[in-house]
Scaffold this motif. Sequence first.
Motif, PDB file in Angstrom:
ATOM      1  N   PHE A 290       0.922  -1.206  -0.167  1.00  0.00           N
ATOM      2  CA  PHE A 290       0.114  -0.041  -0.037  1.00  0.00           C
ATOM      3  C   PHE A 290       0.941   1.354   0.102  1.00  0.00           C
ATOM      4  O   PHE A 290       0.542   2.193  -0.612  1.00  0.00           O
ATOM      5  N   ALA A 291       2.057   1.297   0.731  1.00  0.00           N
ATOM      6  CA  ALA A 291       2.823   2.422   0.560  1.00  0.00           C
ATOM      7  C   ALA A 291       3.268   2.679  -0.529  1.00  0.00           C
ATOM      8  O   ALA A 291       3.294   3.847  -1.080  1.00  0.00           O
ATOM      9  N   TRP A 292       3.742   1.627  -1.499  1.00  0.00           N
ATOM     10  CA  TRP A 292       4.225   1.912  -2.643  1.00  0.00           C
ATOM     11  C   TRP A 292       3.052   2.454  -3.592  1.00  0.00           C
ATOM     12  O   TRP A 292       3.569   3.253  -4.561  1.00  0.00           O
ATOM     13  N   ILE A 293       1.724   1.922  -3.644  1.00  0.00           N
ATOM     14  CA  ILE A 293       0.645   2.523  -4.119  1.00  0.00           C
ATOM     15  C   ILE A 293       0.556   4.196  -4.084  1.00  0.00           C
ATOM     16  O   ILE A 293       0.388   4.842  -4.989  1.00  0.00           O
ATOM     17  N   VAL A 294       0.845   4.485  -2.634  1.00  0.00           N
ATOM     18  CA  VAL A 294       0.735   5.807  -2.324  1.00  0.00           C
ATOM     19  C   VAL A 294       1.908   6.676  -2.980  1.00  0.00           C
ATOM     20  O   VAL A 294       1.551   7.680  -3.562  1.00  0.00           O
ATOM     21  N   ALA A 295       2.976   5.925  -3.044  1.00  0.00           N
ATOM     22  CA  ALA A 295       4.411   6.568  -3.779  1.00  0.00           C
ATOM     23  C   ALA A 295       3.591   6.798  -5.186  1.00  0.00           C
ATOM     24  O   ALA A 295       3.898   7.822  -5.758  1.00  0.00           O
ATOM     25  N   TYR A 297       0.605   7.150  -6.332  1.00  0.00           N
ATOM     26  CA  TYR A 297       0.141   8.395  -6.636  1.00  0.00           C
ATOM     27  C   TYR A 297       0.702   9.531  -6.691  1.00  0.00           C
ATOM     28  O   TYR A 297       0.487  10.417  -7.531  1.00  0.00           O
ATOM     29  N   ALA A 298       1.763   9.641  -5.626  1.00  0.00           N
ATOM     30  CA  ALA A 298       2.577  10.846  -5.589  1.00  0.00           C
ATOM     31  C   ALA A 298       3.125  11.318  -6.976  1.00  0.00           C
ATOM     32  O   ALA A 298       3.147  12.390  -7.281  1.00  0.00           O
ATOM     33  N   GLY A 299       3.735  10.286  -7.626  1.00  0.00           N
ATOM     34  CA  GLY A 299       4.419  10.439  -8.968  1.00  0.00           C
ATOM     35  C   GLY A 299       3.382  10.368 -10.315  1.00  0.00           C
ATOM     36  O   GLY A 299       3.932  11.097 -11.183  1.00  0.00           O
ATOM     37  N   LEU A 300       2.653   9.753 -10.031  1.00  0.00           N
ATOM     38  CA  LEU A 300       1.777   9.280 -11.349  1.00  0.00           C
ATOM     39  C   LEU A 300       0.375   9.793 -11.227  1.00  0.00           C
ATOM     40  O   LEU A 300      -0.232   9.746 -12.249  1.00  0.00           O
ATOM     41  N   GLY A 301      -0.042  10.359 -10.239  1.00  0.00           N
ATOM     42  CA  GLY A 301      -1.476  10.645 -10.102  1.00  0.00           C
ATOM     43  C   GLY A 301      -1.839  11.843 -10.450  1.00  0.00           C
ATOM     44  O   GLY A 301      -3.083  12.104 -10.618  1.00  0.00           O
ATOM     45  N   HIS A 302      -0.976  12.747 -10.960  1.00  0.00           N
ATOM     46  CA  HIS A 302      -1.079  13.884 -11.494  1.00  0.00           C
ATOM     47  C   HIS A 302      -1.983  14.916 -10.571  1.00  0.00           C
ATOM     48  O   HIS A 302      -2.729  15.833 -11.140  1.00  0.00           O
ATOM     49  N   GLY A 303      -1.764  14.778  -9.588  1.00  0.00           N
ATOM     50  CA  GLY A 303      -2.561  15.691  -8.413  1.00  0.00           C
ATOM     51  C   GLY A 303      -1.766  16.906  -8.073  1.00  0.00           C
ATOM     52  O   GLY A 303      -0.637  17.178  -8.873  1.00  0.00           O
ATOM     53  N   SER A 304      -2.005  17.749  -7.304  1.00  0.00           N
ATOM     54  CA  SER A 304      -1.322  18.882  -6.752  1.00  0.00           C
ATOM     55  C   SER A 304      -0.026  18.414  -6.300  1.00  0.00           C
ATOM     56  O   SER A 304       0.319  17.370  -5.565  1.00  0.00           O
ATOM     57  N   GLN A 305       0.793  19.456  -6.130  1.00  0.00           N
ATOM     58  CA  GLN A 305       2.136  19.235  -5.491  1.00  0.00           C
ATOM     59  C   GLN A 305       1.998  19.221  -4.056  1.00  0.00           C
ATOM     60  O   GLN A 305       2.748  18.263  -3.427  1.00  0.00           O
ATOM     61  N   THR A 306       1.171  19.763  -3.338  1.00  0.00           N
ATOM     62  CA  THR A 306       0.965  19.498  -2.134  1.00  0.00           C
ATOM     63  C   THR A 306       0.445  18.199  -1.745  1.00  0.00           C
ATOM     64  O   THR A 306       1.165  17.552  -0.786  1.00  0.00           O
ATOM     65  N   MET A 307      -0.605  17.592  -2.352  1.00  0.00           N
ATOM     66  CA  MET A 307      -0.819  16.274  -2.463  1.00  0.00           C
ATOM     67  C   MET A 307       0.434  15.130  -2.634  1.00  0.00           C
ATOM     68  O   MET A 307       0.513  14.379  -1.969  1.00  0.00           O
ATOM     69  N   ILE A 313       5.603  11.732   1.976  1.00  0.00           N
ATOM     70  CA  ILE A 313       5.767  11.633   3.466  1.00  0.00           C
ATOM     71  C   ILE A 313       4.991  10.458   4.069  1.00  0.00           C
ATOM     72  O   ILE A 313       5.398   9.792   4.813  1.00  0.00           O
ATOM     73  N   SER A 314       3.791  10.325   3.556  1.00  0.00           N
ATOM     74  CA  SER A 314       3.054   9.168   4.247  1.00  0.00           C
ATOM     75  C   SER A 314       3.519   7.991   3.790  1.00  0.00           C
ATOM     76  O   SER A 314       3.505   6.827   4.588  1.00  0.00           O
ATOM     77  N   THR A 315       4.300   7.470   2.723  1.00  0.00           N
ATOM     78  CA  THR A 315       4.847   6.701   2.243  1.00  0.00           C
ATOM     79  C   THR A 315       5.944   6.267   3.080  1.00  0.00           C
ATOM     80  O   THR A 315       6.147   5.143   3.744  1.00  0.00           O
ATOM     81  N   TYR A 316       6.792   7.073   3.405  1.00  0.00           N
ATOM     82  CA  TYR A 316       7.752   6.900   4.416  1.00  0.00           C
ATOM     83  C   TYR A 316       7.319   6.527   5.770  1.00  0.00           C
ATOM     84  O   TYR A 316       7.588   5.761   6.604  1.00  0.00           O
ATOM     85  N   VAL A 378       5.469  -0.561  -9.895  1.00  0.00           N
ATOM     86  CA  VAL A 378       5.108  -1.830 -10.141  1.00  0.00           C
ATOM     87  C   VAL A 378       5.793  -2.865  -9.507  1.00  0.00           C
ATOM     88  O   VAL A 378       5.350  -4.101  -8.780  1.00  0.00           O
ATOM     89  N   THR A 379       7.080  -2.850  -9.718  1.00  0.00           N
ATOM     90  CA  THR A 379       8.145  -3.871  -9.310  1.00  0.00           C
ATOM     91  C   THR A 379       7.968  -4.010  -7.921  1.00  0.00           C
ATOM     92  O   THR A 379       8.188  -5.007  -7.088  1.00  0.00           O
ATOM     93  N   PHE A 380       8.010  -2.920  -7.179  1.00  0.00           N
ATOM     94  CA  PHE A 380       8.222  -2.911  -5.695  1.00  0.00           C
ATOM     95  C   PHE A 380       6.865  -3.154  -4.988  1.00  0.00           C
ATOM     96  O   PHE A 380       6.902  -3.843  -3.935  1.00  0.00           O
ATOM     97  N   VAL A 381       5.655  -3.050  -5.695  1.00  0.00           N
ATOM     98  CA  VAL A 381       4.502  -3.474  -5.192  1.00  0.00           C
ATOM     99  C   VAL A 381       4.482  -5.039  -5.206  1.00  0.00           C
ATOM    100  O   VAL A 381       4.189  -5.711  -4.171  1.00  0.00           O
TER     101      VAL A 381
END
Length: 433
Positions: A290-295, A297-307, A313-316, A378-381
């Motif tokens: 789940f942590a890798w999925i959250v990561a 989202y951070a890089g591939l989710g096209h959300g805001s920079q804040t998100m 940070i949530s991943t760590y 995907v690899t680390f998930v």
Amino acid sequence: MGAALRRIQLGSALSAFGLGFTVPYLYVYVAQVRDLGAGTAGVVLAVFAMAALAVLPFTGRAIDRRGPLPVLVVASVVASLGAAALGVSSQVSAAVVSAAVLGAGTAVMQPALATMLVRCSGTATRTRAFAMQFFLQNLGLGIGGLVGGLIVDTSRASSFTLLFLIEAVMFLVLGAIAATVRMPRTPAVAKETAAGGSAPGGGLRVLLSHRTMVQLCVLGFVVFFACYGQFESGLAAYGTEAAGIQPSTLGIALAANTAVIVVAQFVVLRLVERRKRSRVIASVGLIWAFAWIVAGYAGLGHGSQTMATAAMISTYALFGLGEAMLSPTVAPLVADLAPESMVGQYNSAFALCKQLALAVGPAVGGPMGASLHGPYIVTFVLFSLGITVLALRLGRRLTAVQDQPSLAAVPSRVVAVSLPEHASAEVPVAAVR
């Protein structure tokens, strides 16, 4: 904890405090402060890791033959010399040699300390002993890093020399504290020594014939490869390149990781110590997936920079939760699988698997995290889900008490020992104090 355990934990925490002064700044020190270049800094970091790989295969036998105490004292002196020398190294050759000495010394400390914890605890207290060590080491590293950050000044090499000298002193303090510990002689080791007049036997062939331990080593490699091997390489590269977070945010993310460990360790301990170890480790794989999925989202989710920043940070932080669950399960399990006369060799073998993962992890994850963003996630998930699968398979090979020490009816130093399979089937062996 008894007096011996308290002293071991204190020395371990102080050595981690010393490491915290230098670990975050080693690259900057070599590359920029000493002006030796990024290439030399990479070589120094690589030599630090390779020195550990060179000495660990011989460490376990030395611990079992001589005892963990003298090995730890020698290792602390060697590490202290390496740290002091690195603090005054201004040439490439001096920096490389010093890093090798420091890496060798710190690598030997880990299995020696683990074996001392095993010798000074019973199955009923071992889980908490390793959890306490992990908690104190992370607390020491965090405080050391914060204090070191207040001292460092990239315009003054002397400020970094001071950091390395503090680290060197902390290693000597560890050796001095350890020297005051009165180590109990385990019945099996004392009997073999009295009968044969020599140290306990064992060896790589015996360890490799123990399939349960081999499975645990494979699981350990995957655990460290999928987490620790990515913190400062692949995940950091992914966060800055794909998620677009600022490098300073990585420091906040690492602080969040440490904070979760420090805050959650004993809450988690209460939840896991009466549950099956294999299932706890399996759940860590799910949390990290789940942590890798959250990561992702951070890089591939096209959300805001804040998100994206919040997601990294949530991943760590999620990784920290998993680490807090692993500390009271994996290391004590290594001890419970080991025959009485091979505890040092088993601890060293597991430490070697960890070091291999920490060497291979950045080499694989760094380039992927920087350029192959989707495949990296995907690899680390998949690797994280592999932890779950491997843990459940391992659980089928463990005895009931090995998998859940709370089932032990009476306190003992080693309640369950898995004998190598060529000798016999795995059977519980009680060694009451």
